[in-house]
Design a protein around this motif. Structure first.
Motif, PDB file in Angstrom:
ATOM      1  N   VAL A  89       0.849  -1.193   0.000  1.00 26.59           N
ATOM      2  CA  VAL A  89       0.000   0.000   0.000  1.00 26.59           C
ATOM      3  C   VAL A  89       0.884   1.242   0.000  1.00 26.59           C
ATOM      4  N   ARG A  90       0.625   2.143  -0.955  1.00 26.39           N
ATOM      5  CA  ARG A  90       1.305   3.451  -0.995  1.00 26.39           C
ATOM      6  C   ARG A  90       0.389   4.450  -0.312  1.00 26.39           C
ATOM      7  N   VAL A  91       0.932   5.163   0.684  1.00 30.83           N
ATOM      8  CA  VAL A  91       0.126   6.088   1.476  1.00 30.83           C
ATOM      9  C   VAL A  91       0.766   7.467   1.524  1.00 30.83           C
ATOM     10  N   MET A  92      -0.036   8.435   1.953  1.00 30.34           N
ATOM     11  CA  MET A  92       0.434   9.803   2.143  1.00 30.34           C
ATOM     12  C   MET A  92      -0.219  10.339   3.412  1.00 30.34           C
ATOM     13  N   HIS A  93       0.574  11.051   4.225  1.00 29.68           N
ATOM     14  CA  HIS A  93       0.046  11.656   5.450  1.00 29.68           C
ATOM     15  C   HIS A  93       1.022  12.712   5.939  1.00 29.68           C
ATOM     16  N   GLY A  94       0.597  13.491   6.890  1.00 23.02           N
ATOM     17  CA  GLY A  94       1.454  14.506   7.487  1.00 23.02           C
ATOM     18  C   GLY A  94       2.348  13.890   8.541  1.00 23.02           C
ATOM     19  N   GLY A  95       3.423  14.603   8.865  1.00 18.85           N
ATOM     20  CA  GLY A  95       4.332  14.143   9.916  1.00 18.85           C
ATOM     21  C   GLY A  95       5.743  14.561   9.626  1.00 18.85           C
ATOM     22  N   GLY A  96       6.687  13.737  10.051  1.00 17.99           N
ATOM     23  CA  GLY A  96       8.088  14.003   9.780  1.00 17.99           C
ATOM     24  C   GLY A  96       8.969  14.067  11.005  1.00 17.99           C
ATOM     25  N   CYS A  97       8.384  14.063  12.196  1.00 18.76           N
ATOM     26  CA  CYS A  97       9.198  14.172  13.406  1.00 18.76           C
ATOM     27  C   CYS A  97       9.236  12.894  14.233  1.00 18.76           C
ATOM     28  N   LYS A  98       8.325  11.984  14.006  1.00 12.31           N
ATOM     29  CA  LYS A  98       8.284  10.726  14.759  1.00 12.31           C
ATOM     30  C   LYS A  98       8.023   9.576  13.799  1.00 12.31           C
ATOM     31  N   GLU A  99       8.284   8.369  14.270  1.00 12.62           N
ATOM     32  CA  GLU A  99       8.039   7.196  13.444  1.00 12.62           C
ATOM     33  C   GLU A  99       6.545   6.875  13.435  1.00 12.62           C
ATOM     34  N   HIS A 100       6.023   6.554  12.264  1.00 11.37           N
ATOM     35  CA  HIS A 100       4.607   6.218  12.095  1.00 11.37           C
ATOM     36  C   HIS A 100       4.483   4.710  11.912  1.00 11.37           C
ATOM     37  N   THR A 101       3.379   4.153  12.384  1.00 11.58           N
ATOM     38  CA  THR A 101       3.144   2.718  12.211  1.00 11.58           C
ATOM     39  C   THR A 101       1.802   2.511  11.511  1.00 11.58           C
ATOM     40  N   TYR A 102       1.698   1.366  10.843  1.00 14.49           N
ATOM     41  CA  TYR A 102       0.500   1.042  10.067  1.00 14.49           C
ATOM     42  C   TYR A 102       0.084  -0.387  10.394  1.00 14.49           C
ATOM     43  N   GLU A 103      -1.232  -0.611  10.434  1.00 17.07           N
ATOM     44  CA  GLU A 103      -1.783  -1.944  10.605  1.00 17.07           C
ATOM     45  C   GLU A 103      -2.925  -2.100   9.627  1.00 17.07           C
ATOM     46  N   LEU A 104      -3.105  -3.305   9.118  1.00 18.58           N
ATOM     47  CA  LEU A 104      -4.225  -3.605   8.246  1.00 18.58           C
ATOM     48  C   LEU A 104      -5.211  -4.436   9.052  1.00 18.58           C
ATOM     49  N   LEU A 105      -6.428  -3.907   9.199  1.00 17.81           N
ATOM     50  CA  LEU A 105      -7.442  -4.525  10.048  1.00 17.81           C
ATOM     51  C   LEU A 105      -8.633  -4.989   9.223  1.00 17.81           C
ATOM     52  N   TRP A 106      -9.265  -6.074   9.686  1.00 15.15           N
ATOM     53  CA  TRP A 106     -10.434  -6.645   9.003  1.00 15.15           C
ATOM     54  C   TRP A 106     -11.328  -7.272  10.052  1.00 15.15           C
ATOM     55  N   ASN A 107     -12.644  -7.151   9.865  1.00 18.84           N
ATOM     56  CA  ASN A 107     -13.573  -7.712  10.848  1.00 18.84           C
ATOM     57  C   ASN A 107     -13.835  -9.201  10.644  1.00 18.84           C
ATOM     58  N   GLY A 108     -13.256  -9.811   9.631  1.00 16.40           N
ATOM     59  CA  GLY A 108     -13.369 -11.245   9.423  1.00 16.40           C
ATOM     60  C   GLY A 108     -14.541 -11.698   8.585  1.00 16.40           C
ATOM     61  N   SER A 109     -15.335 -10.759   8.082  1.00 18.18           N
ATOM     62  CA  SER A 109     -16.498 -11.163   7.292  1.00 18.18           C
ATOM     63  C   SER A 109     -16.361 -10.707   5.836  1.00 18.18           C
ATOM     64  N   PHE A 110     -17.056 -11.438   4.970  1.00 19.33           N
ATOM     65  CA  PHE A 110     -17.106 -11.097   3.551  1.00 19.33           C
ATOM     66  C   PHE A 110     -18.491 -10.576   3.227  1.00 19.33           C
TER      67      PHE A 110
END
Length: 178
Positions: A89-110
């Motif tokens: 996933v290519r993302v864009m967001h504000g920041g630059g002073c601290k490390e950012h983390t990402y998680e991919l979440l799903w509720n388990g249903s289709f």
């Protein structure tokens, strides 16, 4: 005279300039050997350690199945690419002073699309860790889709299939085939 200096300092801060070598493009001055020690060998600086690019996708994190997935901080999904069972996933967001983390979440249903195909609604959770800086950052994160594939196989009793990936708060979609 103040304005050009200030602009140069701001540019250096944004571009990561460090010291005279970066700002002048020349070599940093080296101290000459002292007259008191004519046999002294010149001192060399240790080589800089290589750094991974800021937007490199590290080892893929697993998709997390959770009852109520929700994002924490603002993020824009610019695009997705599937590489086997890995979602990049290519993302864009504000920041630059601290490390950012990402998680991919799903509720388990289709869900079913209008065409009757399986869909999974995913949430890309972004944690800025309180970063209030305003630089515009472009990053890449990767996620292992094994839990989604396993759940689909259990429900459909088949080894091969396809799931349309939809992302909460975004128009970006992807098609995961296995």
């Amino acid at each position: 005279m103040r304005k050009p200096v200030w602009s140069g300092l701001v540019l250096c801060a944004l571009l990561g300039c460090s010291g005279p070598k970066s700002s002048t493009g020349g070599e940093a001055p080296q101290p000459s050997p002292s007259a008191e020690s004519p046999t002294a060998a010149p001192v060399e600086a240790p080589p800089a350690e290589p750094r991974a690019p800021a937007d490199a996708a590290a080892t893929p994190k697993p998709l997390q199945v959770t009852a109520s997935p929700a994002s924490k901080d603002d993020i824009i999904i610019k695009g997705v690419e599937l590489q086997g069972d890995t979602l990049v996933v290519r993302v864009m967001h504000g920041g630059g002073c601290k490390e950012h983390t990402y998680e991919l979440l799903w509720n388990g249903s289709f869900q079913k699309s209008a065409a009757g195909e399986a869909q999974a609604e995913l949430v890309l959770a972004h944690d800025a860790n309180g970063d209030s800086c305003e630089a515009l950052l472009n990053r890449t994160a990767s996620f292992e889709l094994g839990p989604l594939k396993q759940r689909w196989r259990e429900q459909n009793k088949s080894e091969h299939g396809a799931v349309e990936l939809r992302f909460a708060g975004s128009q970006v979609t992807g098609r995961y085939t296995f």
